[in-house]
Enzyme design. Structure first.
Site, mmCIF file in Angstrom:
data_model
loop_
_atom_site.group_PDB
_atom_site.id
_atom_site.type_symbol
_atom_site.label_atom_id
_atom_site.label_comp_id
_atom_site.label_asym_id
_atom_site.label_seq_id
_atom_site.Cartn_x
_atom_site.Cartn_y
_atom_site.Cartn_z
ATOM 1 N N SER A 152 8.167 -5.581 15.357
ATOM 2 C CA SER A 152 7.822 -5.261 13.968
ATOM 3 C C SER A 152 8.791 -4.221 13.440
ATOM 4 C CB SER A 152 6.387 -4.725 13.886
ATOM 5 O OG SER A 152 5.466 -5.716 14.266
ATOM 6 N N ASN A 173 -4.160 -5.802 19.325
ATOM 7 C CA ASN A 173 -2.880 -6.501 19.298
ATOM 8 C C ASN A 173 -1.871 -5.655 18.538
ATOM 9 O OD1 ASN A 173 -0.786 -8.448 19.042
ATOM 10 N ND2 ASN A 173 -1.681 -9.161 17.119
ATOM 11 N N ALA A 200 43.375 44.877 -3.992
ATOM 12 C CA ALA A 200 42.070 44.541 -4.555
ATOM 13 C C ALA A 200 42.172 44.325 -6.066
ATOM 14 C CB ALA A 200 41.075 45.647 -4.253
ATOM 15 N N ARG A 240 0.808 -1.225 0.000
ATOM 16 C CA ARG A 240 0.000 0.000 0.000
ATOM 17 C C ARG A 240 0.841 1.276 0.000
ATOM 18 N NH1 ARG A 240 -4.351 -0.328 4.609
ATOM 19 N NH2 ARG A 240 -2.956 -1.851 5.556
ATOM 20 N N ASN A 260 41.648 38.616 6.989
ATOM 21 C CA ASN A 260 40.421 39.183 6.440
ATOM 22 C C ASN A 260 40.370 38.926 4.938
ATOM 23 O OD1 ASN A 260 38.083 41.325 7.087
ATOM 24 N ND2 ASN A 260 38.935 41.750 5.070
#
Length: 478
Positions: free
Chosen positions: A112, A183, A437, A26, A391
């Site tokens: 189970s 059960n 940079a 299922r 940094n």
């Protein structure tokens, strides 16, 4: 279960037999039923883990059938022993397949493989009653709000543990329809009477299967005692036959995990919105905001704050760590007082040092950031070591891959890497160095040096004015 409880009621060595052979039709899935996940791991893993906590000196067997090799491979690391039920002909037939394995034990516990919420405490109480009553079979029962679809337990009288039989719902008669005690499919057996009556099971039913539930009537008729214990929480015995039921189990398990964490001093705002796996551990005074996912074996220290929409999987976070909104952390370590995000991605193998900052749209992979190191914006740091106090500016990239191999970038302590720089590995930047940079750095930079790797700027005065005039002339003549 506490160590004290185990010492007070020590269990004899027993075999724990887990039913894990079913297909789960299922569910409408090609995946074996017991390998469907709730709480971040397969159903069967939960049951094996509970069995191991219950009886540390006992043996655990999993009866497998549908997609047996797939289940065997998935559970190989658990140490469980496997019994194959090549034809799935019912729960009674499963125990018949295990006959040789269980013959040397005095008692067995049958679980189970699709009931993940069962607790070691409940199983301890079941075994304690089983032994105290001298029962041949003891059934774990429950009284859910809706007992539809479950077999009912027929007690000799409401105030006694004695059971006469288990009756499937479609076989109920008269007043039996009013019985709500079900059960659970979890049993304790004394092995000798079980084996004595095992071959008396019949498949004279609509499914032509051998049901272990019929053992209750056979044992009772044979003069053996059949007892029952009702679980305090019916949710513990719930299984999953559909995807909807599976999702409901997952929600129950995750909420139980959230409650456990909150009972230990963790604040979880809107816990129903969070996804927290069963093995996650969080220290007190940490705050978890709505819509956070904590997955796998994640460990989070004290006084952290995990902000909304962050996903943390198999990571270890120290104390006082802040993870801002919408970060993804995977298989990495974050040290005390570090700050991550927002929108940061910490990929596997990263080690973020104490008080380090990994900011917005920064990605790390196999990267080590030292104490107080910072990469605050739009940066990729892969296969790299960044020293304490360094940094890393916005837009910096460590170029770690040459198309065949990955290479390491080493950045020393208190280094300043200017924005939009690329560091082509393998390369080493010495302590205290500066990178201008916009540089492309392809050679090592000594400690204390300045490296600038960009072309000289050229300015041509009036060029843009002349260009615009030429363009306008072209438009007017076209």
């Amino acid at each position: 279960m506490s160590k004290e409880a185990k010492q007070e009621h020590p269990l004899p060595k027993l075999a724990v037999v887990i039913m894990a052979a079913g297909k789960g039709t299922r569910l409408k899935s090609r995946r074996p039923k017991v390998l469907h996940e709730v709480g971040g791991k397969p159903l069967l893993s939960h049951v094996i883990g509970t069995a191991a906590r219950l009886a540390e000196n006992s043996d655990i067997y999993a009866i497998i059938g549908h997609e047996a090799e797939r289940v065997r491979a998935a559970m190989a690391s658990t140490g469980v022993q496997f019994i194959e039920q090549k034809e799935q002909r019912g729960t009674g037939h499963a125990i018949q397949c295990a006959r040789e394995a269980i013959a040397g034990y005095e008692h067995i516990l049958v679980l189970s493989g699709d009931v993940p919420l069962i607790t070691a405490d409940t199983l301890q109480h079941l075994m304690t009653l089983h032994l105290a009553e001298g029962a041949a079979m003891t059934i774990l029962t429950a009284t859910p709000e809706d007992p539809a679809g479950y077999g009912r337990v027929i007690r000799r009288s409401p105030d006694r543990s004695d059971v006469d039989a288990i009756v499937e719902q479609k076989a109920l008669k008269g007043e039996q329809h009013s019985i709500r005690e079900i059960n659970s499919g979890i049993y304790a057996f004394k092995v000798a009477p079980l084996l004595k009556y095992l071959d008396k099971l019949s498949n004279d039913n609509s499914h032509r299967e051998f049901y272990l539930t019929d053992m209750a009537a056979h044992l009772h008729t044979g003069g053996e005692k059949v007892a029952a214990l009702k679980a305090e929480e019916a949710v513990e015995v719930l299984g999953a036959n559909t995807i909807a039921e599976l999702v409901a189990l997952d929600a129950n398990l995750r909420m139980a995990t959230a409650r456990r964490l909150m009972a230990g001093g963790v604040t979880i705002f809107r816990p129903e919105t969070c996804v927290i796996d069963a093995e996650v551990e969080v220290e007190p005074d940490t705050i978890i905001e709505p819509f956070v996912q904590l997955l796998g074996k994640t460990r989070i220290g004290a006084e952290c704050r995990i902000r909304s929409y962050s996903v943390i999987e198999n990571c270890t976070l120290g104390a006082d760590v802040v993870v801002l909104q919408s970060c993804v952390l995977t298989e990495s370590v974050v040290s005390d007082s570090a700050r991550i995000g927002p929108f940061a991605r910490i990929r596997p193998g990263s080690e973020i040092g104490q008080e380090a900052h990994v900011g917005n749209f920064v990605e790390t992979k196999k990267a080590k950031l030292g104490k107080g190191a910072k990469a605050n914006h739009l940066t990729y740091i892969g296969d790299a070591e960044v020293g304490a106090g360094s940094n890393i500016g916005a837009g910096v990239i460590t170029c770690n891959y040459d198309g065949v191999h990955k290479h390491l970038t080493r950045i020393g302590q208190k280094v300043f890497v200017g924005s939009d720089s690329t560091l082509v590995a393998p390369i080493e930047i010495g302590d205290g160095a500066y990178i201008g940079a916009g540089s492309c750095i392809t050679r090592d930079v000594p400690s204390g040096a300045l490296a600038v790797g960009r072309s000289r700027q050229v300015v041509k005065e009036g060029w843009a004015v002349a260009r615009h005039a030429a363009m306008e002339k072209m438009k007017s003549t076209s």
